[in-house]
Write an enzyme that holds these catalytic residues in place. Structure first.
Site, PDB file in Angstrom:
ATOM      1  N   SER A 155      41.226  42.006  46.129  1.00  0.00           N
ATOM      2  CA  SER A 155      42.103  41.283  45.205  1.00  0.00           C
ATOM      3  C   SER A 155      42.958  42.154  44.292  1.00  0.00           C
ATOM      4  CB  SER A 155      41.286  40.324  44.344  1.00  0.00           C
ATOM      5  OG  SER A 155      40.990  39.164  45.074  1.00  0.00           O
TER       6      SER A 155
ATOM      7  N   SER B  36      43.738  38.102  45.015  1.00  0.00           N
ATOM      8  CA  SER B  36      43.928  37.100  43.985  1.00  0.00           C
ATOM      9  C   SER B  36      44.679  37.606  42.745  1.00  0.00           C
ATOM     10  CB  SER B  36      42.572  36.578  43.529  1.00  0.00           C
ATOM     11  OG  SER B  36      41.816  37.609  42.919  1.00  0.00           O
TER      12      SER B  36
ATOM     13  N   LYS C 107      44.755  40.174  33.856  1.00  0.00           N
ATOM     14  CA  LYS C 107      44.447  39.057  34.756  1.00  0.00           C
ATOM     15  C   LYS C 107      43.655  38.002  33.991  1.00  0.00           C
ATOM     16  CE  LYS C 107      42.404  38.234  39.374  1.00  0.00           C
ATOM     17  NZ  LYS C 107      41.658  38.858  40.493  1.00  0.00           N
TER      18      LYS C 107
END
Lengths: 94, 492, 484
Positions: free
Chosen positions: C177, C153, C78
């Site tokens: 997330s 997210s 990420k």
């Protein structure tokens, strides 16, 4: 809990965000909505309740006072938007 | 109207740890090349996290103990949020509601009459210590432009070497009543911290910085008047002068029927005034909240008790000991313990020379005079305790006179040579041979019949003249004690 | 087909030299070449260094050296985790060109295991969002239906794993997330106990809630990655100094007598009926396997969303102050009068709407006059929620609930209504507030879109959470793949 445009302006100054007039109005509306929902927390009786800022059961985490190598000059200024004489250059302050 | 002056101080002290408060970068950064002692943590780079320096917490607690504070059993760090370019994260890790130490005091001995007192022989001002907390220092800004100041600069440069150096803030109660007291308090605090050995306490290098809150109120009033905050006082003298100026300014404003504006004012030492930095005053709202990247600290009773045992002798105790053991007067002992280096110097001397009074006199006389003239600190003196004691011994042995000693001292101070070597090089040997002196005395008496007559007719001054003549003839090398003794014997 | 396999399957193939790490790496990049255009999971790809990393692994294998379980495994990271020398943007314009000179601890630990990093994945800007629509660069599509969002997210990470563009990925979870996008993309995602995986180098959103965790194709891979990334880090004061078990030992499929609590608050009216049905089906499977299922109550959990949307923005408003145009990142090109002006214009240009909204909200909640009523009251309510969990965990081993109240929603559907978007996290937020571990595993499809089952456990009891998840996975056998 309605937030006025004036309050939005004050908060935006504290947070260093320049907002257009449209944005101010939009945020005033949206923040009011969110805070109205968040205001639910006021309904709970928390008279003798301690706040939790940390769920961890730990305390006293320290580092020994020992010197470690610093970054190279290149790495310090690698992403600097403006630099001069090994320092970060910024606009005048006032 | 009669006003009472109310002063509170906030003093920042940089700790002399090896590494910074929350990272391993060196904390000894004064004068170093910009940004060479920085890392992702003290530069506030994304993703970096703080880990507190154990020693800094210990040092802070030590300062608190030395200032008669309580050390908190439970304490934590908080974030103080505000934007400023010398602050890498745009928040400062500090302490808000639970400082490491709180509720102490310092007794400051003052000369003369207290503002509220009647005894002109001096007084003790007890200054309450509200709190002692730990935080991180900021970086340094250089303003580029004609004036070199923040106002009117074209742009600025940021050096983060100092950012993250452990910084202790000592906050006093508003107990101080005169600029002299403020100065004396600051000096005493410096002295105490120097004895602890946890900071260099150098105002010029900025490792000790002092801000003051000043207000006036009608005598007898309970409520505090509106205060102004004075910053940028870079020396003890500046503290005294800036506060005197500010008090007068307050007085004039109030007498003129106007109100004091609550604001921050900077001391301008060159112009001798405090000035308001009239930027668009933004209401400060620091939005303190508990630092979520750090965990709380619990300082156990045992830990605190053990730490207390490690406290060195502090200035008050040292003064008392000097009075008791060396039979020095309170005045002398106070001066000798007014800085750690001074006390250390004295104690080094007394190791190899037993007359405390004589050491004291030479330190407070010649040594202080030369140091002041050269603007040097005692630890920078070329005249070490070894020099000083050797000089005292030369005087005691009658090898040189007190007058000669002054010249020797000057030479020692300038060259760092030991007194014995100076005496040898210059051939400065005192005539202590009685027969030799007697011959010269006889010669002087013979040549100065007039003075002898005057002396006999009761003019005491003539005696001094005759001594002077002997000294002149011997180029000051005659032992004055012997000259006196022989003259008295010869003059009925 | 190599790209479809799990890390533990690929490890065997690498060990018996059926396949080389370079072949594997190339295979995954081929897959990326085919589907990335549709999914857009990555913000940046690092093919060259990836191939050289793979080559190093092959050299080790050739030399007969021992390799770790994750050696040579193609991995996505990420883009809020710092990667030395590789652009790390947080999907924000303010960090568009930021190149860190250091790697986050979790990434470093994976590099120590010789993983092969493929690239950095898309996300909601600064991890603020539940759909990855808040990325400043582009939106990521859900591989199961390109018109829907992948969740967020960590939407890029979850989509990459679901689309077989990575064998596994790292995500971060502040209010769901990792778990919510895993749920929406039909993969496994776990948020470990707060403090178990070091946060150093993770660009902070809300420090007291952020936690890094794996997004994987199955529970076994999840355990393997936990083995690699958990444990005390001297650079993170909030990382736990605790003994790390071998998490693969939890993979026993035996849950006889396990006490499962089902919080009724997570099965209420806000939950889509189809989601509820699949969760209930899952509970029957647990029961069949010998677990004891009972309804429980977490009376204060209704306030979790409110508390979260005060606490997280408050911390964020402070954490994101450092993006000020002084030391790194975007600085405005407009003419500025002074520093206040420079800061304000830089930040206005650099941050997207959702980030601005949360900074404003957090600044407000901390400001004079509102601190007590908002921030501090939220922290007290947090205490009540923690107490709720402690109480039920006295009797139950794990809690089971839906991960997300709905399946993947359409792109744009909730974008204009922040409050509606925030509701996506109602099932996941409580675990962050309490700091407890939670995993999301697929439990079926509704209307062709995956539904995730959330299993929450006691603080530091990842073993029981994994055991429960593994047992379900073995019994249920979710084998569907998105048709891309």
């Amino acid at each position: 809990m309605a937030i006025s445009k004036k309050e939005v302006e004050h908060v935006a100054l504290l947070a260093r965000l320049s907002l257009s007039e449209d944005e101010k109005e939009k945020f005033a509306k949206q923040l009011s909505q969110i805070l109205e929902h968040a205001g639910k927390i006021a309904e709970f009786d928390t008279k003798d309740i301690k706040p939790t800022s940390h769920v961890l059961p730990i305390k006293n985490v320290f580092r020994k006072d020992e010197e470690k190598p610093s970054l190279s000059k290149e790495d310090v200024l690698l992403n600097a938007p403006a630099k001069e004489e090994g320092m970060f250059r910024i606009p005048k302050i006032i | 109207m009669d006003y009472e002056v109310v002063i509170g101080l906030e003093i920042h002290v940089e700790l002399n740890t090896e590494s910074k408060m929350f990272c391993g970068c060196s904390a000894r950064v004064f004068g170093e090349e910009p940004n060479t002692f920085t890392c992702p943590v003290c530069l506030g780079f994304p993703g970096s996290l703080p880990v507190p320096n154990e020693k800094a917490v210990e040092y802070t607690a030590k300062i608190g103990l030395a200032l008669n504070c309580n050390v908190a059993g439970y304490t934590k760090f908080d974030r103080k949020n505000y934007f400023y370019p010398d602050m890498p994260k745009d928040y400062q890790i500090s302490q808000y509601d639970l400082p490491i130490c709180y509720g102490g005091y310092v007794n400051v001995e003052m000369e003369g009459l207290a503002p509220e007192g009647s005894d002109p022989r001096g007084y003790v001002r007890r200054v309450g210590i509200t709190r002692v907390h730990l935080e991180e220092d900021t970086g340094k800004l250089t303003h580029i432009g004609e004036s070199g100041r923040i106002g009117g600069a074209d742009y600025s440069l940021v050096d983060f070497n100092r950012a993250g150096v452990p910084l202790v803030e000592v906050v006093t109660e508003p107990d101080i009543r005169t600029p002299d007291e403020a100065k004396a308090f600051a000096q005493k605090l410096k002295n105490i911290i120097e004895h602890l050995g946890v900071s260099d306490c150098d105002m010029e290098e900025g490792s000790l910085r002092c801000d003051a809150n000043v207000s006036l109120r009608p005598k007898g009033a309970k409520e505090l008047g509106t205060k102004s905050e004075v910053k940028n006082m870079n020396s003890f003298r500046a503290i005294q002068r800036a506060l005197a100026y500010e008090i007068e300014r307050h007085g004039e404003v109030l007498e003129g029927g106007e109100r004091i504006v609550q604001e921050t004012r900077h001391w301008d030492a060159a112009k001798n005034v405090t000035m308001s930095l009239r930027s668009k005053e933004e209401a400060h709202d620091y939005r303190y909240f508990p630092e979520p990247d750090l965990v709380p600290m619990e300082l156990s009773k045992d830990w605190i008790a053990d730490l207390r045992k490690t406290l060195p002798e502090l200035p008050d105790a040292r003064k008392k000991r000097f009075m008791e053991i060396y039979k020095l007067s309170a005045y002398d002992a106070e001066l000798l313990t007014s800085s750690k280096a001074m006390g250390d110097y004295f104690e080094e001397c007394i190791k190899s020379y037993s007359d405390a009074k004589k050491i004291n006199n030479l330190m407070m006389g010649e040594l202080s005079m030369h140091l002041n003239a050269a603007n040097l600190k005692i630890e920078e003196s070329a005249v070490t305790p070894k020099h000083l004691v050797q000089l005292l011994k030369l005087i005691d042995d009658g090898q040189i006179s007190g007058k000669m000693a002054k010249d020797v001292f000057k030479e020692m101070f300038e060259t760092g040579k030991l007194p014995k070597i100076i005496v040898e090089e210059k051939g400065l040997v005192q005539i202590s041979n009685e027969e030799e002196i007697e011959k010269i005395v006889d010669m002087v008496l013979e040549e100065n019949q007039k003075a002898v007559e005057e002396y006999k007719s009761g003019k005491g001054r003539a005696f001094g003249f005759l001594v002077g003549q002997v000294m002149r003839l011997t180029k000051d090398s005659a032992n004055p004690r012997l000259v006196n003794k022989i003259l008295r014997k010869k003059l009925p | 087909m190599l790209h479809k396999l799990t890390a533990h399957e690929l490890h065997k193939k690498l060990m018996n030299k059926e396949v080389s790490a370079v072949e594997l790496c190339k295979n995954v990049f081929e897959r990326i070449g085919v589907v990335e255009e549709k999914v857009k999971a990555y913000l940046s790809l690092t093919e060259e260094p990836a191939l050289s990393m793979a080559n190093e692994v092959d050299e080790k294998i050739k030399a007969g050296n021992d390799i770790s379980h994750l050696s040579g495994i193609p991995t996505a990271i990420k883009d809020n985790m710092c990667t030395k020398g590789v652009k790390t943007t947080c999907a924000s314009k303010i960090l568009e060109n930021f190149i860190p000179s250091y790697s986050s601890t979790a990434v470093k630990r994976l590099f120590n295991e010789d993983i092969v990093m493929l690239g950095k994945t898309n996300m909601d800007e600064f991890a603020m969002g539940s759909s990855t629509e808040n990325s400043a660069f582009w939106i990521t599509s859900n591989p199961w239906n390109l018109k829907t969002v992948p969740g967020g997210s960590s939407g890029g990470s979850a989509a990459a794993v679901a689309a077989d563009e990575a064998v596994f990925a790292l995500g971060s979870d502040t209010g769901g997330s990792i778990r919510q996008p895993a749920s929406l993309c039909g993969v496994v995602g776990m948020k470990p106990t707060y403090g178990l995986v070091p946060r150093y180098g993770l660009i902070a959103f809300a420090s007291s809630l952020d936690q890094i965790g794996p997004i994987t194709k199955d529970v076994t891979d999840c355990a393997l990655i936990l083995n690699a990334i958990c444990g005390k880090d001297l650079m993170d004061s909030t990382s736990l100094d605790t003994e790390i078990p071998d998490y693969t030992r939890a993979l026993t499929a035996d849950i006889k007598g396990l006490k499962i609590g089902v919080p009724k608050e997570f099965m209420g009216e806000g939950i889509d009926a189809k989601v509820k049905k699949l969760v209930n089906d899952a509970l029957k499977i647990f029961e069949k396997m010998g677990a004891v299922i009972e309804e429980v109550s977490l009376p204060h959990v209704d306030a979790a969303l409110s508390a979260y949307y005060l606490i997280a923005p408050a911390e964020a408003s402070s954490n994101l102050a450092r993006f000020d145009g002084v030391r790194y990142g975007h600085r405005t090109k407009q003419k500025v009068e002074n520093m206040v002006d420079m800061y304000s214009k830089t930040r206005a240009e650099g941050f997207g709407d959702e980030v601005k909204r949360r900074i404003m909200l957090g600044t407000y909640a901390l400001s004079a006059g509102y601190y007590e009523a908002y921030y501090n009251q939220a922290q007290k309510v947090r205490t009540l929620i923690v107490d709720d969990f402690n109480r039920v965990f006295e009797k139950y081993d794990v809690l089971v609930s839906p991960t997300s109240p709905t399946v993947a929603f359409k792109v744009g559907e909730k974008f204009e209504n922040p409050l509606k978007m925030y509701m996506s996290d109602i099932c996941t937020i409580p675990a962050n507030l309490a700091g407890i571990p939670g995993i999301s595993i697929p439990c079926g499809l509704a209307d062709g879109l995956p539904v995730g089952l959330q299993i929450m456990g006691k603080t530091l009891d990842e073993m029981t959470v994994l055991r429960t998840a593994y047992a379900f996975e073995q019994e249920f056998g979710f084998k569907e793949k998105p048709a891309l």
